[in-house]
Write a protein that holds these residues in place. Sequence first.
Motif, PDB file in Angstrom:
ATOM      1  N   PHE A  20       0.848  -1.192   0.000  1.00  0.00           N
ATOM      2  CA  PHE A  20       0.000   0.000   0.000  1.00  0.00           C
ATOM      3  C   PHE A  20       0.881   1.238   0.000  1.00  0.00           C
ATOM      4  O   PHE A  20       1.909   1.291   0.672  1.00  0.00           O
ATOM      5  N   ARG A  21       0.419   2.268  -0.731  1.00  0.00           N
ATOM      6  CA  ARG A  21       1.149   3.548  -0.773  1.00  0.00           C
ATOM      7  C   ARG A  21       0.192   4.689  -0.496  1.00  0.00           C
ATOM      8  O   ARG A  21      -0.906   4.735  -1.048  1.00  0.00           O
ATOM      9  N   LEU A  22       0.622   5.615   0.350  1.00  0.00           N
ATOM     10  CA  LEU A  22      -0.065   6.889   0.517  1.00  0.00           C
ATOM     11  C   LEU A  22       0.793   7.927  -0.176  1.00  0.00           C
ATOM     12  O   LEU A  22       1.982   8.075   0.146  1.00  0.00           O
ATOM     13  N   GLU A  23       0.202   8.634  -1.128  1.00  0.00           N
ATOM     14  CA  GLU A  23       0.890   9.712  -1.840  1.00  0.00           C
ATOM     15  C   GLU A  23       0.277  11.030  -1.406  1.00  0.00           C
ATOM     16  O   GLU A  23      -0.947  11.142  -1.316  1.00  0.00           O
ATOM     17  N   ILE A  24       1.132  12.027  -1.176  1.00  0.00           N
ATOM     18  CA  ILE A  24       0.622  13.305  -0.668  1.00  0.00           C
ATOM     19  C   ILE A  24       1.090  14.512  -1.468  1.00  0.00           C
ATOM     20  O   ILE A  24       0.552  15.590  -1.293  1.00  0.00           O
ATOM     21  N   LEU A  25       2.082  14.342  -2.323  1.00  0.00           N
ATOM     22  CA  LEU A  25       2.646  15.491  -3.032  1.00  0.00           C
ATOM     23  C   LEU A  25       1.833  15.856  -4.272  1.00  0.00           C
ATOM     24  O   LEU A  25       1.236  14.998  -4.915  1.00  0.00           O
ATOM     25  N   ASP A  26       1.871  17.139  -4.610  1.00  0.00           N
ATOM     26  CA  ASP A  26       1.242  17.634  -5.842  1.00  0.00           C
ATOM     27  C   ASP A  26       2.222  17.609  -7.008  1.00  0.00           C
ATOM     28  O   ASP A  26       1.824  17.767  -8.162  1.00  0.00           O
ATOM     29  N   GLU A  27       3.482  17.450  -6.689  1.00  0.00           N
ATOM     30  CA  GLU A  27       4.532  17.509  -7.715  1.00  0.00           C
ATOM     31  C   GLU A  27       5.696  16.647  -7.261  1.00  0.00           C
ATOM     32  O   GLU A  27       6.138  16.745  -6.119  1.00  0.00           O
ATOM     33  N   TYR A  28       6.159  15.774  -8.159  1.00  0.00           N
ATOM     34  CA  TYR A  28       7.341  14.961  -7.896  1.00  0.00           C
ATOM     35  C   TYR A  28       8.398  15.369  -8.902  1.00  0.00           C
ATOM     36  O   TYR A  28       8.118  15.511 -10.088  1.00  0.00           O
ATOM     37  N   ARG A  70      -2.985   2.159  -3.860  1.00  0.00           N
ATOM     38  CA  ARG A  70      -2.554   3.420  -3.261  1.00  0.00           C
ATOM     39  C   ARG A  70      -3.682   4.420  -3.199  1.00  0.00           C
ATOM     40  O   ARG A  70      -4.648   4.334  -3.950  1.00  0.00           O
ATOM     41  N   VAL A  71      -3.511   5.353  -2.287  1.00  0.00           N
ATOM     42  CA  VAL A  71      -4.400   6.506  -2.152  1.00  0.00           C
ATOM     43  C   VAL A  71      -3.540   7.743  -2.360  1.00  0.00           C
ATOM     44  O   VAL A  71      -2.458   7.856  -1.780  1.00  0.00           O
ATOM     45  N   HIS A  72      -4.032   8.645  -3.200  1.00  0.00           N
ATOM     46  CA  HIS A  72      -3.347   9.928  -3.388  1.00  0.00           C
ATOM     47  C   HIS A  72      -4.256  11.024  -2.868  1.00  0.00           C
ATOM     48  O   HIS A  72      -5.422  11.105  -3.257  1.00  0.00           O
ATOM     49  N   ILE A  73      -3.721  11.853  -1.979  1.00  0.00           N
ATOM     50  CA  ILE A  73      -4.459  13.007  -1.467  1.00  0.00           C
ATOM     51  C   ILE A  73      -4.249  14.154  -2.446  1.00  0.00           C
ATOM     52  O   ILE A  73      -3.104  14.530  -2.728  1.00  0.00           O
ATOM     53  N   VAL A  74      -5.335  14.685  -2.993  1.00  0.00           N
ATOM     54  CA  VAL A  74      -5.250  15.764  -3.979  1.00  0.00           C
ATOM     55  C   VAL A  74      -6.257  16.857  -3.645  1.00  0.00           C
ATOM     56  O   VAL A  74      -7.210  16.643  -2.903  1.00  0.00           O
ATOM     57  N   SER A  75      -6.018  18.018  -4.230  1.00  0.00           N
ATOM     58  CA  SER A  75      -7.032  19.072  -4.244  1.00  0.00           C
ATOM     59  C   SER A  75      -7.044  19.652  -5.649  1.00  0.00           C
ATOM     60  O   SER A  75      -6.032  19.648  -6.354  1.00  0.00           O
ATOM     61  N   LEU A 103      -8.254  10.688  -2.495  1.00  0.00           N
ATOM     62  CA  LEU A 103      -8.824  11.379  -1.349  1.00  0.00           C
ATOM     63  C   LEU A 103      -8.768  12.871  -1.720  1.00  0.00           C
ATOM     64  O   LEU A 103      -7.715  13.497  -1.643  1.00  0.00           O
ATOM     65  N   ASP A 104      -9.889  13.383  -2.192  1.00  0.00           N
ATOM     66  CA  ASP A 104      -9.980  14.765  -2.681  1.00  0.00           C
ATOM     67  C   ASP A 104     -10.323  15.677  -1.510  1.00  0.00           C
ATOM     68  O   ASP A 104     -11.392  15.577  -0.922  1.00  0.00           O
ATOM     69  N   VAL A 105      -9.393  16.570  -1.165  1.00  0.00           N
ATOM     70  CA  VAL A 105      -9.591  17.472  -0.031  1.00  0.00           C
ATOM     71  C   VAL A 105      -9.942  18.890  -0.490  1.00  0.00           C
ATOM     72  O   VAL A 105      -9.793  19.849   0.273  1.00  0.00           O
ATOM     73  N   THR A 106     -10.449  18.999  -1.718  1.00  0.00           N
ATOM     74  CA  THR A 106     -10.838  20.310  -2.234  1.00  0.00           C
ATOM     75  C   THR A 106     -11.934  20.930  -1.383  1.00  0.00           C
ATOM     76  O   THR A 106     -11.899  22.131  -1.101  1.00  0.00           O
ATOM     77  N   GLU A 107     -12.910  20.130  -0.975  1.00  0.00           N
ATOM     78  CA  GLU A 107     -14.066  20.656  -0.246  1.00  0.00           C
ATOM     79  C   GLU A 107     -14.249  20.000   1.110  1.00  0.00           C
ATOM     80  O   GLU A 107     -15.336  20.028   1.681  1.00  0.00           O
ATOM     81  N   GLY A 153      -3.519   2.353  10.602  1.00  0.00           N
ATOM     82  CA  GLY A 153      -4.547   3.358  10.882  1.00  0.00           C
ATOM     83  C   GLY A 153      -4.585   4.451   9.831  1.00  0.00           C
ATOM     84  O   GLY A 153      -5.669   4.865   9.382  1.00  0.00           O
ATOM     85  N   HIS A 154      -3.419   4.924   9.403  1.00  0.00           N
ATOM     86  CA  HIS A 154      -3.362   5.939   8.339  1.00  0.00           C
ATOM     87  C   HIS A 154      -3.949   5.391   7.034  1.00  0.00           C
ATOM     88  O   HIS A 154      -4.714   6.071   6.354  1.00  0.00           O
ATOM     89  N   ARG A 155      -3.587   4.146   6.708  1.00  0.00           N
ATOM     90  CA  ARG A 155      -4.129   3.520   5.495  1.00  0.00           C
ATOM     91  C   ARG A 155      -5.644   3.417   5.578  1.00  0.00           C
ATOM     92  O   ARG A 155      -6.354   3.778   4.627  1.00  0.00           O
ATOM     93  N   ASP A 156      -6.145   2.937   6.702  1.00  0.00           N
ATOM     94  CA  ASP A 156      -7.585   2.753   6.849  1.00  0.00           C
ATOM     95  C   ASP A 156      -8.330   4.083   6.788  1.00  0.00           C
ATOM     96  O   ASP A 156      -9.409   4.177   6.187  1.00  0.00           O
ATOM     97  N   THR A 157      -7.761   5.126   7.378  1.00  0.00           N
ATOM     98  CA  THR A 157      -8.376   6.453   7.303  1.00  0.00           C
ATOM     99  C   THR A 157      -8.391   6.944   5.861  1.00  0.00           C
ATOM    100  O   THR A 157      -9.402   7.472   5.387  1.00  0.00           O
ATOM    101  N   ALA A 158      -7.286   6.774   5.168  1.00  0.00           N
ATOM    102  CA  ALA A 158      -7.210   7.200   3.767  1.00  0.00           C
ATOM    103  C   ALA A 158      -8.271   6.492   2.930  1.00  0.00           C
ATOM    104  O   ALA A 158      -9.009   7.133   2.174  1.00  0.00           O
ATOM    105  N   LEU A 159      -8.370   5.192   3.075  1.00  0.00           N
ATOM    106  CA  LEU A 159      -9.343   4.430   2.286  1.00  0.00           C
ATOM    107  C   LEU A 159     -10.778   4.794   2.645  1.00  0.00           C
ATOM    108  O   LEU A 159     -11.654   4.834   1.776  1.00  0.00           O
ATOM    109  N   ALA A 160     -11.038   5.086   3.918  1.00  0.00           N
ATOM    110  CA  ALA A 160     -12.395   5.436   4.357  1.00  0.00           C
ATOM    111  C   ALA A 160     -12.865   6.757   3.762  1.00  0.00           C
ATOM    112  O   ALA A 160     -14.069   6.968   3.598  1.00  0.00           O
ATOM    113  N   HIS A 161     -11.931   7.646   3.426  1.00  0.00           N
ATOM    114  CA  HIS A 161     -12.290   8.961   2.894  1.00  0.00           C
ATOM    115  C   HIS A 161     -12.062   9.091   1.392  1.00  0.00           C
ATOM    116  O   HIS A 161     -12.331  10.138   0.808  1.00  0.00           O
ATOM    117  N   ALA A 162     -11.553   8.048   0.764  1.00  0.00           N
ATOM    118  CA  ALA A 162     -11.198   8.106  -0.658  1.00  0.00           C
ATOM    119  C   ALA A 162     -12.270   7.436  -1.506  1.00  0.00           C
ATOM    120  O   ALA A 162     -13.106   6.696  -1.007  1.00  0.00           O
TER     121      ALA A 162
END
Length: 174
Positions: A20-28, A70-75, A103-107, A153-162
């Motif tokens: 599993f991967r959590l991605e958080i960056l907008d630019e690599y 994987r889950v990627h957090i984006v806006s 996991l879209d955190v725009t709104e 826990g971080h993975r489960d939270t990410a998946l629950a909101h994605a």
Amino acid sequence: MISSSSSLAERFNTFEREAFRLEILDEYNIPSSADSLRAFLAGEPQPAEYNAGWVETVRAATQRGKRMYRVHIVSRPLTDYLRYELGWGYVKNMTGGEEFFILDVTEQPNPLEGVPEFWMFDETSPVVMNYDESGAFIGPEFLSEDRAAEFIGHRDTALAHAEPFPEWWAKHGE
């Protein structure tokens, strides 16, 4: 402690059930991707061999019944890099069996604010991915197994909101 990237690469050959991967960056900042990013931004077609090595790694794992996701957090609006990563990378990697969630955190607030980017293998081996301020990969940090519950826990939270990438992309992609 920063350890070698070769040890991280080995994890993809030795995990038994899931990666599993959590991605958080907008630019690599990935120098080896510079030409393909330019091609994407210029509207050129994706080369057939694009990301072939990773797709083969994923396919080899998923054909043996292993899960890679994987889950990627984006806006929104997405950066040019994220449009490229999702439009070319995710779509291509799915052909090998990798699963993606957004996991879209725009709104909505980010439920994982401050959590580092990481890989976790078989729910026992968290590996924090360290990047500099430009998005260049510095190296992995292999955490002890006693930290696994925290990262589960971080993975489960990410998946629950994605939401699954295909549904999200149909609404917000190109």
